[in-house]
Design an enzyme around this catalytic site. Structure first.
Site, PDB file in Angstrom:
ATOM      1  N   HIS A  76       9.635 -30.050  -7.432  1.00  0.00           N
ATOM      2  CA  HIS A  76       8.826 -31.089  -8.075  1.00  0.00           C
ATOM      3  C   HIS A  76       7.528 -31.323  -7.308  1.00  0.00           C
ATOM      4  CE1 HIS A  76       7.998 -35.584  -8.767  1.00  0.00           C
ATOM      5  NE2 HIS A  76       7.566 -34.930  -9.824  1.00  0.00           N
ATOM      6  N   SER A  77       6.398 -31.257  -8.009  1.00  0.00           N
ATOM      7  CA  SER A  77       5.093 -31.634  -7.458  1.00  0.00           C
ATOM      8  C   SER A  77       4.777 -30.815  -6.197  1.00  0.00           C
ATOM      9  CB  SER A  77       5.074 -33.144  -7.194  1.00  0.00           C
ATOM     10  OG  SER A  77       3.773 -33.605  -6.949  1.00  0.00           O
TER      11      SER A  77
END
Length: 229
Positions: A76-77
């Site tokens: 994520h991210s």
């Protein structure tokens, strides 16, 4: 049963995936949500030399200690930087690499390179970068939960360039783009590049940048579908 391992985003920790653990485990999957050095419950270990490589080694350490194989790796991210490095080191352990609104670096790129001098990662002073505020649609009770737990992140995590050994990974890759954004979306160019890319899966979520916090039910359903192949 899938083996799900999460590489969380910047300023965050394994705690931020609390809402996903129960539904994924209830479906029979193993779920690991470790926290990087210097963040979350490991914030006391922060120091100026903590960098991207430190966080890659954190996740590799979990894979080795738990003897994880056939992994569905959720990145994520900022975790896209970490997950890309991890998967490049142990490609034989990875079944599927899922980028959730994440950076997808190439060899020699840093996160700062990818944002092009804009966004939260540049420019900054000192060795710690303060966290961004939560997405505008974050519920008040979730802000009360997340704000005290978000930590400043060592700057070298954003400036260290990633070195990769394999040009074409042997495992499946899927990109999930979260489409509910206010203002600049640094992940849209990545999504546009991968939307029709050969050998990539592509999905969209009508959610803000951290659906593990703001849209956990929808994210759980999507990840369960991917985990089940």
């Amino acid at each position: 049963m899938a083996c799900i391992l999460v590489c969380h985003g910047a300023w965050s920790g394994g705690w931020s995936w609390k809402k996903l653990r129960e539904p994924l485990r209830a479906a029979g999957h193993e779920v690991f949500t470790p926290t990087y050095t210097g963040l979350g419950e490991r914030a006391h270990l922060a120091h100026p030399l903590v960098d991207l490589e430190t966080h890659i080694q954190d996740i590799l350490g979990v894979i080795e200690a738990e003897d994880l194989r056939d992994i569905t790796l959720i990145a994520h991210s900022y975790g896209g930087m970490v997950g890309t490095g991890v998967a490049d080191r142990v490609p034989d352990r990875i079944r599927h690499l899922v980028y959730l609104d994440a950076f997808v670096p190439e060899d020699g790129q840093s996160l700062q390179d990818m944002v092009g001098g804009g966004g939260p990662e540049a420019p900054f002073e000192g060795w710690l970068v303060p966290p961004l505020p939560g997405a505008p649609d974050t519920a008040p009770e979730d802000l009360q939960w997340t704000r005290p737990r978000r930590r400043h992140q060592p700057a070298r995590c954003f400036t260290q360039k990633l070195r990769l050994n394999h040009a074409t990974p042997p495992f499946a890759r899927t990109y999930i783009h979260c489409t509910v954004k206010d203002g600049h979306d640094p992940f849209r160019p990545i999504a546009d590049r991968l939307r029709h890319a050969a050998s990539w899966g592509f999905l969209e979520m009508a959610a803000s940048h951290s659906p593990n916090i703001t849209a956990p039910e929808a994210l759980a359903a999507l990840l369960l579908e991917l985990a089940q192949g």
